[in-house]
Design an enzyme around this catalytic site. Structure first.
Site, PDB file in Angstrom:
ATOM      1  N   TYR A 145      25.420  33.222  49.829  1.00 17.25           N
ATOM      2  CA  TYR A 145      26.799  33.029  49.354  1.00 17.25           C
ATOM      3  C   TYR A 145      27.788  33.700  50.316  1.00 17.25           C
ATOM      4  O   TYR A 145      28.704  33.058  50.832  1.00 17.25           O
ATOM      5  CB  TYR A 145      26.925  33.624  47.955  1.00 17.25           C
ATOM      6  CG  TYR A 145      28.274  33.435  47.290  1.00 17.25           C
ATOM      7  CD1 TYR A 145      28.680  32.182  46.827  1.00 17.25           C
ATOM      8  CD2 TYR A 145      29.135  34.514  47.099  1.00 17.25           C
ATOM      9  CE1 TYR A 145      29.910  32.013  46.189  1.00 17.25           C
ATOM     10  CE2 TYR A 145      30.360  34.358  46.469  1.00 17.25           C
ATOM     11  CZ  TYR A 145      30.753  33.105  46.008  1.00 17.25           C
ATOM     12  OH  TYR A 145      31.969  32.945  45.384  1.00 17.25           O
ATOM     13  N   GLU A 147      27.478  34.947  53.469  1.00 19.08           N
ATOM     14  CA  GLU A 147      27.534  34.449  54.849  1.00 19.08           C
ATOM     15  C   GLU A 147      27.972  32.985  54.892  1.00 19.08           C
ATOM     16  O   GLU A 147      28.620  32.553  55.841  1.00 19.08           O
ATOM     17  CB  GLU A 147      26.177  34.626  55.549  1.00 19.08           C
ATOM     18  CG  GLU A 147      25.750  36.089  55.690  1.00 19.08           C
ATOM     19  CD  GLU A 147      26.560  36.891  56.713  1.00 19.08           C
ATOM     20  OE1 GLU A 147      27.686  36.493  57.067  1.00 19.08           O
ATOM     21  OE2 GLU A 147      26.049  37.938  57.152  1.00 19.08           O
ATOM     22  N   VAL A 187      29.761  38.927  34.735  1.00 19.19           N
ATOM     23  CA  VAL A 187      29.810  40.061  33.823  1.00 19.19           C
ATOM     24  C   VAL A 187      30.712  39.827  32.606  1.00 19.19           C
ATOM     25  O   VAL A 187      30.340  40.174  31.482  1.00 19.19           O
ATOM     26  CB  VAL A 187      30.175  41.354  34.599  1.00 19.19           C
ATOM     27  CG1 VAL A 187      31.622  41.350  35.094  1.00 19.19           C
ATOM     28  CG2 VAL A 187      29.899  42.573  33.764  1.00 19.19           C
ATOM     29  N   VAL A 188      31.878  39.214  32.797  1.00 16.31           N
ATOM     30  CA  VAL A 188      32.800  39.074  31.663  1.00 16.31           C
ATOM     31  C   VAL A 188      32.204  38.127  30.620  1.00 16.31           C
ATOM     32  O   VAL A 188      32.157  38.441  29.419  1.00 16.31           O
ATOM     33  CB  VAL A 188      34.196  38.589  32.124  1.00 16.31           C
ATOM     34  CG1 VAL A 188      35.090  38.316  30.922  1.00 16.31           C
ATOM     35  CG2 VAL A 188      34.844  39.615  33.046  1.00 16.31           C
ATOM     36  N   GLY A 207      26.524  51.495  35.589  1.00 21.07           N
ATOM     37  CA  GLY A 207      27.822  50.986  35.140  1.00 21.07           C
ATOM     38  C   GLY A 207      29.009  51.665  35.810  1.00 21.07           C
ATOM     39  O   GLY A 207      30.158  51.462  35.416  1.00 21.07           O
ATOM     40  N   GLN A 276      32.073  48.967  44.756  1.00 21.72           N
ATOM     41  CA  GLN A 276      33.485  49.024  44.369  1.00 21.72           C
ATOM     42  C   GLN A 276      34.198  47.780  44.886  1.00 21.72           C
ATOM     43  O   GLN A 276      33.811  47.204  45.905  1.00 21.72           O
ATOM     44  CB  GLN A 276      34.152  50.274  44.955  1.00 21.72           C
ATOM     45  CG  GLN A 276      33.917  50.412  46.446  1.00 21.72           C
ATOM     46  CD  GLN A 276      34.557  51.658  47.036  1.00 21.72           C
ATOM     47  OE1 GLN A 276      35.178  52.436  46.334  1.00 21.72           O
ATOM     48  NE2 GLN A 276      34.422  51.842  48.331  1.00 21.72           N
TER      49      GLN A 276
END
Ligand code: NAD
Ligand code: UDP
Length: 314
Positions: A145, A147, A187-188, A207, A276
């Site tokens: 994804y 590259e 994740v959402v 987390g 991050q």
């Protein structure tokens, strides 16, 4: 003025919102999708509109149509989907970009690439500015994804330099909202579906990793504004919400907003998971006068409402 606009990946999450927006502005929209992660249900409500046309097509093959603008969104976006068939993922980004750029060159269309914050990899510069070249593993499980998208950016800029194409490269940061696929593993959507079903909330790692979540309406506004800029604006330009949250914080917020009985379960962190992520959006503010308007709590409310209608709740 009414334009003929091609949206690749138009039956997906972002694509369906974009088609809706462009139709509302009276344009003619050609939605192209191979339904790998997209779904006809996302655009069912648009099918009666005479200015909307739907075509099943895989962008790794050439496409011959006449259009004024191209939004190139076709590509699976969630880790479980883009890792399912990694070779096809790279082909979709690279061959897809070559085919869409070739089309743009032939018909003289303006073309926008849905690039990603993943081009920064696991970033050592925080927040991420467009001038940062990134920290990407070229041989890991996310590389197909990351590259693929980086190579697509290269192709966009080479077509710009070599063929003077009108390009717009947009780096999208984590975006959420109604019409995310309930099983796509992002994740959402995962946390909301798990919370609504009172199932364990799966946090990968401890987390403490961060993401900055942008609501879909804000994102689409930024995308359309970028396409509307003059030929001198090529990007790359970050579009995302700079409010940064830990994944644990997001889990707690979703549990509280859904009054869920779900417990938190800690699972292994997948490899190369960025620690991050937060966009620097100074360029977007200066060039397109854009910044997000919708706070996480408001956007989550809308998204929870959507998922409560489509998932079985325990
Ligand atoms: P999505 O999976 O819902 O949409 C992608 C769409 O592309 C789907 O409809 C899928 O069927 C289609 N598609 C996949 N391969 C194709 C192919 N070979 N030919 C034709 N269609 C194909 O994901 P999304 O979140 O809507 O993402 C749209 C674009 O935005 C993607 O390019 C993605 O990389 C980019 N992006 C999204 C986010 C985000 O947070 N949502 C972040 C960064 C970048
Ligand atoms: N994540 C998680 N639980 C899940 C899904 C994702 O803890 O059920 C974490 C994932 O490891 C990552 C973050 O949430 O750190 C965002 O993941 P997502 O797949 O949504 O997007 P991306 O990693 O591509 O930003």
């Amino acid at each position: 003025m009414t334009k003929k606009i091609l949206v690749t990946g138009g039956a997906g999450f972002l694509g369906s919102h974009l088609c809706e927006r462009l139709l509302a502005e009276n344009h003619e929209v050609l939605c192209v999708d191979n339904y790998f992660t997209g779904n006809k249900n996302n655009i069912l409500h648009l099918l009666d509109n005479p200015r909307f046309e739907l075509m099943r097509h895989d962008v790794t093959f050439p496409l011959y149509v006449e259009v004024d603008e191209i939004y190139n969104l076709a590509c699976p976006a969630s880790p479980i989907h883009y890792q399912h068939d990694p070779v096809q993922t790279t082909k979709t980004s690279v061959h897809g970009a070559i085919n869409m750029l070739g089309l743009a060159k032939r018909v003289g269309a303006k073309i926008l690439q849905a690039s990603t914050s993943e081009v920064y990899g696991d970033p050592s510069v925080h927040p991420q500015v467009e001038s940062y070249w990134g920290n990407v593993n070229p041989i890991g499980i996310r590389s197909c994804y990351d590259e693929g998208k980086r190579c697509a950016e290269t192709l966009f800029f080479d077509y710009f330099r070599q063929h003077q194409l009108k390009i717009k490269v947009m780096r999208i940061f984590n975006t959420y909202g109604p019409r995310m696929h309930p099983d796509d593993g992002r994740v959402v959507s995962n946390f909301i579906v798990q919370a609504l079903q009172n199932k364990p909330i799966t946090i990968y790692g401890d987390g403490s990793q961060t993401r900055s979540f942008c609501y879909v309406d804000d994102l689409i506004e930024g995308m359309v504004r970028l396409m509307g800029t003059g030929d001198e604006v090529t990007g790359p330009i970050n579009i995302g919400n700079p409010n940064e949250f830990t994944i644990k914080g997001l889990a707690e917020q979703v549990v509280s907003m859904t009054n869920s009985k779900s417990e938190i379960e800690f699972l292994e962190l997948p490899s190369d998971d960025p620690k991050q992520r937060k966009p620097d959006i100074q360029l977007a503010k200066e060039i397109i006068g854009w910044e997000p308007q919708i706070e996480l709590s408001k956007g989550l409310e809308q998204t929870i409402r959507y998922f409560s209608k489509i998932v079985d709740q325990a």
